[in-house]
Scaffold this motif. Sequence first.
Motif, mmCIF file in Angstrom:
data_model
loop_
_atom_site.group_PDB
_atom_site.id
_atom_site.type_symbol
_atom_site.label_atom_id
_atom_site.label_comp_id
_atom_site.label_asym_id
_atom_site.label_seq_id
_atom_site.Cartn_x
_atom_site.Cartn_y
_atom_site.Cartn_z
ATOM 1 N N VAL A 196 107.093 17.286 141.754
ATOM 2 C CA VAL A 196 106.936 18.738 141.687
ATOM 3 C C VAL A 196 108.322 19.362 141.696
ATOM 4 C CG1 VAL A 196 104.650 18.812 142.740
ATOM 5 C CG2 VAL A 196 106.648 18.918 144.203
ATOM 6 N N LEU A 197 108.465 20.448 140.950
ATOM 7 C CA LEU A 197 109.777 21.047 140.752
ATOM 8 C C LEU A 197 109.670 22.566 140.899
ATOM 9 C CD1 LEU A 197 112.508 19.712 139.829
ATOM 10 C CD2 LEU A 197 111.994 20.570 137.557
ATOM 11 N N PRO A 198 110.096 23.129 142.022
ATOM 12 C CA PRO A 198 110.016 24.586 142.169
ATOM 13 C C PRO A 198 111.040 25.282 141.278
ATOM 14 C CG PRO A 198 111.122 23.625 144.064
ATOM 15 C CD PRO A 198 110.677 22.478 143.200
ATOM 16 N N VAL A 199 110.655 26.408 140.723
ATOM 17 C CA VAL A 199 111.572 27.224 139.918
ATOM 18 C C VAL A 199 111.703 28.580 140.606
ATOM 19 C CG1 VAL A 199 111.879 28.399 137.708
ATOM 20 C CG2 VAL A 199 111.001 26.063 137.748
ATOM 21 N N GLU A 200 112.944 29.003 140.874
ATOM 22 C CA GLU A 200 113.184 30.259 141.590
ATOM 23 C C GLU A 200 113.863 31.261 140.659
ATOM 24 O OE1 GLU A 200 115.719 29.037 144.759
ATOM 25 O OE2 GLU A 200 114.148 27.973 145.844
ATOM 26 N N VAL A 201 113.437 32.518 140.779
ATOM 27 C CA VAL A 201 114.046 33.597 139.990
ATOM 28 C C VAL A 201 114.329 34.772 140.907
ATOM 29 C CG1 VAL A 201 113.705 35.271 138.136
ATOM 30 C CG2 VAL A 201 112.890 32.937 137.842
ATOM 31 N N THR A 202 115.523 35.348 140.766
ATOM 32 C CA THR A 202 115.837 36.585 141.473
ATOM 33 C C THR A 202 116.590 37.508 140.521
ATOM 34 O OG1 THR A 202 116.772 37.503 143.494
ATOM 35 C CG2 THR A 202 118.070 35.818 142.395
ATOM 36 N N TYR A 203 116.667 38.789 140.866
ATOM 37 C CA TYR A 203 117.429 39.740 140.050
ATOM 38 C C TYR A 203 118.101 40.746 140.975
ATOM 39 C CZ TYR A 203 113.676 43.133 140.811
ATOM 40 O OH TYR A 203 112.777 43.982 141.400
ATOM 41 N N PHE A 204 119.125 41.410 140.443
ATOM 42 C CA PHE A 204 119.862 42.405 141.231
ATOM 43 C C PHE A 204 120.554 43.346 140.250
ATOM 44 C CE2 PHE A 204 121.629 38.151 141.136
ATOM 45 C CZ PHE A 204 122.789 38.312 140.394
ATOM 46 N N ASP A 205 121.010 44.471 140.754
ATOM 47 C CA ASP A 205 121.677 45.467 139.893
ATOM 48 C C ASP A 205 122.879 44.832 139.201
ATOM 49 O OD1 ASP A 205 119.870 47.349 140.642
ATOM 50 O OD2 ASP A 205 121.120 48.231 142.214
ATOM 51 N N GLY A 206 123.020 45.093 137.928
ATOM 52 C CA GLY A 206 124.131 44.499 137.176
ATOM 53 C C GLY A 206 124.201 45.048 135.773
ATOM 54 N N LYS A 207 124.660 44.202 134.831
ATOM 55 C CA LYS A 207 124.888 44.658 133.454
ATOM 56 C C LYS A 207 124.098 43.840 132.429
ATOM 57 C CE LYS A 207 129.554 46.254 134.558
ATOM 58 N NZ LYS A 207 130.999 46.088 134.256
ATOM 59 N N PHE A 245 116.240 45.302 131.726
ATOM 60 C CA PHE A 245 117.073 44.142 131.363
ATOM 61 C C PHE A 245 118.535 44.529 131.151
ATOM 62 C CE2 PHE A 245 112.720 43.259 129.988
ATOM 63 C CZ PHE A 245 112.485 42.071 130.674
ATOM 64 N N ASP A 246 118.794 45.816 130.860
ATOM 65 C CA ASP A 246 120.186 46.264 130.671
ATOM 66 C C ASP A 246 120.862 46.597 131.996
ATOM 67 O OD1 ASP A 246 119.919 46.059 127.904
ATOM 68 O OD2 ASP A 246 119.015 48.066 127.779
ATOM 69 N N SER A 247 120.069 46.920 133.008
ATOM 70 C CA SER A 247 120.651 47.379 134.278
ATOM 71 C C SER A 247 120.556 46.355 135.409
ATOM 72 C CB SER A 247 119.952 48.671 134.716
ATOM 73 O OG SER A 247 118.557 48.462 134.834
ATOM 74 N N HIS A 248 120.035 45.161 135.102
ATOM 75 C CA HIS A 248 119.909 44.123 136.132
ATOM 76 C C HIS A 248 120.418 42.774 135.629
ATOM 77 C CE1 HIS A 248 116.967 47.136 137.511
ATOM 78 N NE2 HIS A 248 117.224 46.678 138.726
ATOM 79 N N ASP A 249 120.987 42.006 136.540
ATOM 80 C CA ASP A 249 121.338 40.607 136.257
ATOM 81 C C ASP A 249 120.192 39.722 136.742
ATOM 82 O OD1 ASP A 249 123.716 41.528 135.357
ATOM 83 O OD2 ASP A 249 124.930 40.781 137.025
ATOM 84 N N ILE A 250 119.854 38.703 135.948
ATOM 85 C CA ILE A 250 118.762 37.791 136.316
ATOM 86 C C ILE A 250 119.325 36.387 136.535
ATOM 87 C CG2 ILE A 250 116.620 36.696 135.513
ATOM 88 C CD1 ILE A 250 116.073 39.254 133.888
#
Length: 359
Positions: A196-207, A245-250
């Motif tokens: 099993v392989l967990p995949v994690e995603v987060t985002y924050f303010d960016g460009k 998508f323009d105002s956040h980094d993923i």
Amino acid sequence: VINPVFLIDEIDKLGSDYKGDPSSAMLEVLDPEQNAFFSDHYLEEAYDLSNVMFIATANYLEDIPAALRDRLEIIQLSSYTEVEKVKIAENHLIKKQLIMNGLKEKQFKLEEAELYYLIRHYTREAGVRQLERVIASLCRKSVLAILKEKKKSIKVTKKLILEWLGKEIFDYGQKEKKNQIGVVTGLAYTSFGGDVLPVEVTYFDGKGRFTVTGQLGDVMKESTSIALDYIKSNAKKYKIDPKFFDSHDIHIHVPEGAVPKDGPSAGVTLTTALVSAITQTPVRSDLAMTGEVTLRGNVLAIGGLREKSLAAHRVGIKHIIIPKSNLKDLDEIPDTVKESVQFIPVESMEQVLKEALVQ
């Protein structure tokens, strides 16, 4: 008669250098169309090899030169499952090592639960070579304990394994304990079996930057791009602001960065993790998934379903999302897995998200 069987082991290790090129010599030897008049450089006399049966083994198909691979009839042998390894150990390996170490059956007791523990935490392999070494080590230490401490028999326990073999060498994946946002349990097929392989995603303010970590191969990196572009093109459908998508980094991360990961079956997992994180919707913790996704959101077939489903069953997953075109592979899955795991066939990302996200 001339009809021998020749076994050529580890044909993927053939190399070529200034001393010669054995792989090009094998081209003629292994080609039934040519080898009726095979001539080697020692006798310089034509010899008929067409009635010889050649069996070659290899660990990595990709390492065999393409021209040589084209002349071979390839039979894929999947790795042993945990259940198979336990049965091999019970029926063969333990008995063999008892004889090798001069022990009687009543003097050494290694039960099923401890065998699973050994397989999961002290071996990581397709076969049972390391498992046999570990059992041999326990047998030798048992002999020593019987002689020095005057014991009549040894019952191997988890505590004893830790004492004799040292701390656990390997860890195997675990399922999430509760529903999480931006974390999805994927299924991987490795040369050692399923995991099993967990995949994690987060985002924050960016460009609008997009970062992928976890030592992913080219195929998985492509899957992350496809997943992101699919979500961008369907942003309104999933109630996502296109300007997001323009105002956040993923950032996408697949844990265990030291372990290389690749393969065309992580698309649905990556897409689900992205949608979950961006829409702040939790993902079911009792569910795992496998499948590749296209730019239009179609779910494509994958390989290694048997190994992947066994890995999911091992960690307590109750539901697995699979591509609909993989339904034919359910025949290969053991009945014990099918009885406790529900397989959910899907054709599109909409179906995946409907099943996976906690609405």
